[in-house]
Scaffold this motif. Structure first.
Motif, mmCIF file in Angstrom:
data_model
loop_
_atom_site.group_PDB
_atom_site.id
_atom_site.type_symbol
_atom_site.label_atom_id
_atom_site.label_comp_id
_atom_site.label_asym_id
_atom_site.label_seq_id
_atom_site.Cartn_x
_atom_site.Cartn_y
_atom_site.Cartn_z
ATOM 1 N N GLY A 26 13.175 46.797 40.935
ATOM 2 C CA GLY A 26 14.364 47.602 41.471
ATOM 3 C C GLY A 26 13.949 49.109 41.748
ATOM 4 N N ARG A 108 18.429 44.501 48.322
ATOM 5 C CA ARG A 108 18.361 45.187 47.091
ATOM 6 C C ARG A 108 18.138 46.582 46.986
ATOM 7 N NH1 ARG A 108 16.237 39.995 45.278
ATOM 8 N NH2 ARG A 108 14.141 40.554 46.067
ATOM 9 N N LEU A 111 20.999 48.426 48.251
ATOM 10 C CA LEU A 111 22.295 48.622 47.193
ATOM 11 C C LEU A 111 21.779 49.601 46.291
ATOM 12 C CD1 LEU A 111 24.654 47.550 45.977
ATOM 13 C CD2 LEU A 111 23.312 45.527 45.077
ATOM 14 N N ALA A 112 20.319 49.646 45.968
ATOM 15 C CA ALA A 112 19.730 50.894 45.012
ATOM 16 C C ALA A 112 19.910 52.189 45.549
ATOM 17 C CB ALA A 112 18.402 50.522 44.813
ATOM 18 N N GLU A 163 29.806 44.152 53.706
ATOM 19 C CA GLU A 163 28.929 44.869 52.518
ATOM 20 C C GLU A 163 29.367 44.314 51.453
ATOM 21 O OE1 GLU A 163 26.957 47.381 52.875
ATOM 22 O OE2 GLU A 163 27.431 48.371 54.703
ATOM 23 N N GLY A 164 30.526 43.772 51.209
ATOM 24 C CA GLY A 164 31.065 43.213 49.796
ATOM 25 C C GLY A 164 30.093 41.864 49.638
ATOM 26 N N LEU A 165 30.391 40.961 50.771
ATOM 27 C CA LEU A 165 29.696 39.611 50.709
ATOM 28 C C LEU A 165 28.008 39.703 50.287
ATOM 29 C CD1 LEU A 165 31.509 37.921 53.533
ATOM 30 C CD2 LEU A 165 31.822 37.489 51.161
ATOM 31 N N VAL A 167 27.012 42.479 48.587
ATOM 32 C CA VAL A 167 26.455 42.667 47.092
ATOM 33 C C VAL A 167 27.031 41.370 46.320
ATOM 34 C CG1 VAL A 167 28.030 43.919 45.366
ATOM 35 C CG2 VAL A 167 27.338 45.030 47.518
ATOM 36 N N TYR A 168 27.787 40.638 46.548
ATOM 37 C CA TYR A 168 28.227 39.397 45.938
ATOM 38 C C TYR A 168 26.885 38.213 46.027
ATOM 39 C CZ TYR A 168 33.368 40.043 45.121
ATOM 40 O OH TYR A 168 34.375 40.776 44.840
ATOM 41 N N LEU A 170 23.717 39.204 46.528
ATOM 42 C CA LEU A 170 22.585 39.581 45.660
ATOM 43 C C LEU A 170 22.520 39.455 44.293
ATOM 44 C CD1 LEU A 170 21.994 43.036 47.306
ATOM 45 C CD2 LEU A 170 20.496 41.306 47.348
ATOM 46 N N GLY A 171 24.210 39.442 43.771
ATOM 47 C CA GLY A 171 24.515 39.219 42.294
ATOM 48 C C GLY A 171 24.560 37.632 42.108
ATOM 49 N N HIS A 173 27.161 35.838 42.976
ATOM 50 C CA HIS A 173 28.645 35.681 42.507
ATOM 51 C C HIS A 173 29.324 34.554 43.506
ATOM 52 C CE1 HIS A 173 29.434 39.855 40.532
ATOM 53 N NE2 HIS A 173 28.144 39.599 40.502
ATOM 54 N N VAL A 174 28.549 34.476 44.862
ATOM 55 C CA VAL A 174 28.982 33.614 45.689
ATOM 56 C C VAL A 174 27.799 33.072 46.641
ATOM 57 C CG1 VAL A 174 31.058 34.666 46.561
ATOM 58 C CG2 VAL A 174 28.888 35.167 47.818
ATOM 59 N N ALA B 115 23.175 47.343 41.534
ATOM 60 C CA ALA B 115 21.885 47.455 41.984
ATOM 61 C C ALA B 115 20.832 47.067 40.814
ATOM 62 C CB ALA B 115 21.710 48.998 42.333
ATOM 63 N N ALA B 118 20.986 43.382 40.648
ATOM 64 C CA ALA B 118 20.299 42.602 41.701
ATOM 65 C C ALA B 118 18.799 42.256 41.358
ATOM 66 C CB ALA B 118 20.619 43.361 42.837
ATOM 67 N N VAL B 119 18.261 42.884 40.635
ATOM 68 C CA VAL B 119 16.840 42.543 40.398
ATOM 69 C C VAL B 119 16.736 41.965 38.720
ATOM 70 C CG1 VAL B 119 15.754 44.058 41.910
ATOM 71 C CG2 VAL B 119 16.170 44.672 39.593
ATOM 72 N N ARG B 120 17.894 41.831 38.319
ATOM 73 C CA ARG B 120 17.839 41.178 36.957
ATOM 74 C C ARG B 120 19.115 40.075 36.716
ATOM 75 N NH1 ARG B 120 16.824 46.323 37.125
ATOM 76 N NH2 ARG B 120 14.948 47.203 36.326
ATOM 77 N N ARG B 128 29.569 38.400 36.740
ATOM 78 C CA ARG B 128 29.862 37.059 37.676
ATOM 79 C C ARG B 128 31.139 36.379 37.131
ATOM 80 N NH1 ARG B 128 24.624 36.710 38.350
ATOM 81 N NH2 ARG B 128 24.341 35.576 36.504
ATOM 82 N N THR B 131 34.209 37.883 38.587
ATOM 83 C CA THR B 131 34.422 37.694 39.736
ATOM 84 C C THR B 131 34.931 36.273 40.115
ATOM 85 O OG1 THR B 131 32.627 39.252 40.559
ATOM 86 C CG2 THR B 131 33.440 37.614 42.158
ATOM 87 N N ALA B 160 35.562 40.683 48.570
ATOM 88 C CA ALA B 160 34.601 41.258 49.363
ATOM 89 C C ALA B 160 34.660 42.389 50.255
ATOM 90 C CB ALA B 160 33.755 40.144 50.072
ATOM 91 N N MET B 161 35.937 42.411 50.909
ATOM 92 C CA MET B 161 36.229 43.595 51.343
ATOM 93 C C MET B 161 36.691 44.853 50.459
ATOM 94 S SD MET B 161 39.326 43.932 54.336
ATOM 95 C CE MET B 161 38.971 42.618 55.362
ATOM 96 N N GLU B 163 35.318 45.027 47.502
ATOM 97 C CA GLU B 163 34.001 45.753 47.044
ATOM 98 C C GLU B 163 33.374 46.616 47.970
ATOM 99 O OE1 GLU B 163 32.788 45.193 44.165
ATOM 100 O OE2 GLU B 163 33.796 43.443 43.433
ATOM 101 N N GLY B 164 33.249 46.290 49.242
ATOM 102 C CA GLY B 164 32.559 47.067 50.372
ATOM 103 C C GLY B 164 33.513 48.171 50.890
#
Lengths: 194, 194
Positions: A26, A108, A111-112, A163-165, A167-168, A170-171, A173-174, B115, B118-120, B128, B131, B160-161, B163-164
């Motif tokens: 991170g 990543r 996002l950070a 952007e949101g996709l 984020v999803y 990376l996490g 979520h999708v 953020a 995203a690495v953990r 999740r 979401t 996602a929109m 979130e973005g």
């Protein structure tokens, strides 16, 4: 000009080490010491490139921006001399989305950096300029294809969705398929609907 | 039950201190010591609530999730007994968007947590699940209003929109008016188009 070449090589070496450390721990955990160890150079040499946490974060984001621009330009070039507006927008968006390991590592870091810049608005000036440039570019393409739409609002919504996709993704979520399905549904609404 | 009341009060006290420190310095900079000083308690007392960085990050995110849920539930309640699907979705999305200082503070914490997670990936399990719950809820409302659409893809794109747009608002890439215009254009495409 040996000095310039040397500078560029060192910068690349340090940038690569920084990104490997950031992808693993991170970006917020990255220190001069970690990056120097990963790059196999002295802390003093790393410090030549970023003396403060702000410089380190800005440097990492600059690396991601340069790589992303190069990727988008290469992919857009492959579309040929007169691509359809919808194809050009899709290429732009899918090259930025974190759909493979390289883009995930970049994502990543981005996002950070966004989280970091959210409490330090000055740090985000270059990124804001990028977003403004992308918004104007995408709004222009939407206006060409769909004069009946509010192009700035549609462009802002579309880029925000990307952007949101990201984020999803990376996490987790999708899935990549779900993200592409959502994006393609939106591109169809904008560029084929009406 | 004096012990339970005391526990709840202390948790709230520490949560508030944590959020103030996070809003000012960024969540990644928050330490036990900072939070204890801000709350006017001992580091040991703070450590009772989170012993590790992971627990601290998870605690902050849990506070944001609880506040957001309470805000959404209150706003949805004000819509009356049988709200239109589009109105319910708009209420959900605009209560989450960082459009005022309280929601901006929550949004900064959520972004820092994203953020971090995203690495953990393990850290993001609760998020999740949130979401997934929101996706299913919104997809159900879209399916009711627009049986011709791919409701899961439209729901993923719409969330996602949001979130973005939240990320763009926190970084001052768009104004509140621009974010709401983009969101409303999208809600019109989904709930009034077709």
């Amino acid at each position: 000009m040996p000095k310039i070449v040397d500078h560029h090589q060192r910068r690349t070496l340090i940038a690569d080490a920084l990104m490997r450390v950031a992808a693993e721990r991170g970006l917020e955990e990255v220190s001069l010491r970690h990056v120097a160890a990963e790059a196999g150079v002295t802390s003093g040499m790393v410090q030549h490139y970023f003396r403060t946490k702000d410089e380190l974060m800005g440097f990492a984001m600059a690396v991601v921006r340069e790589r992303t621009e190069a990727r988008v330009a290469a992919a857009a070039g492959r579309l040929g001399p007169a691509p359809a507006p919808g194809d050009l927008v899709r290429t732009l968006l899918t090259e930025i989305l974190p759909l493979d390991e390289q883009r995930r590592a970049d994502g990543r870091v981005a996002l950070a950096f966004l989280a970091y810049a959210a409490v330090r608005p000055d740090a985000a000036a270059a990124l804001r300029a990028d977003t403004e440039g992308m918004l104007a570019f995408v709004a222009g393409l939407i206006a060409t294809a769909r004069p009946d739409l509010d192009a700035p609002a549609a462009a802002a919504g579309l880029l925000a969705m990307m952007e949101g996709l990201g984020v999803y993704l990376l996490g987790a979520h999708v899935t990549a398929d779900q993200a592409l399905a959502a994006l393609d549904a939106q591109l169809a609404l904008i560029f084929e609907g009406g």
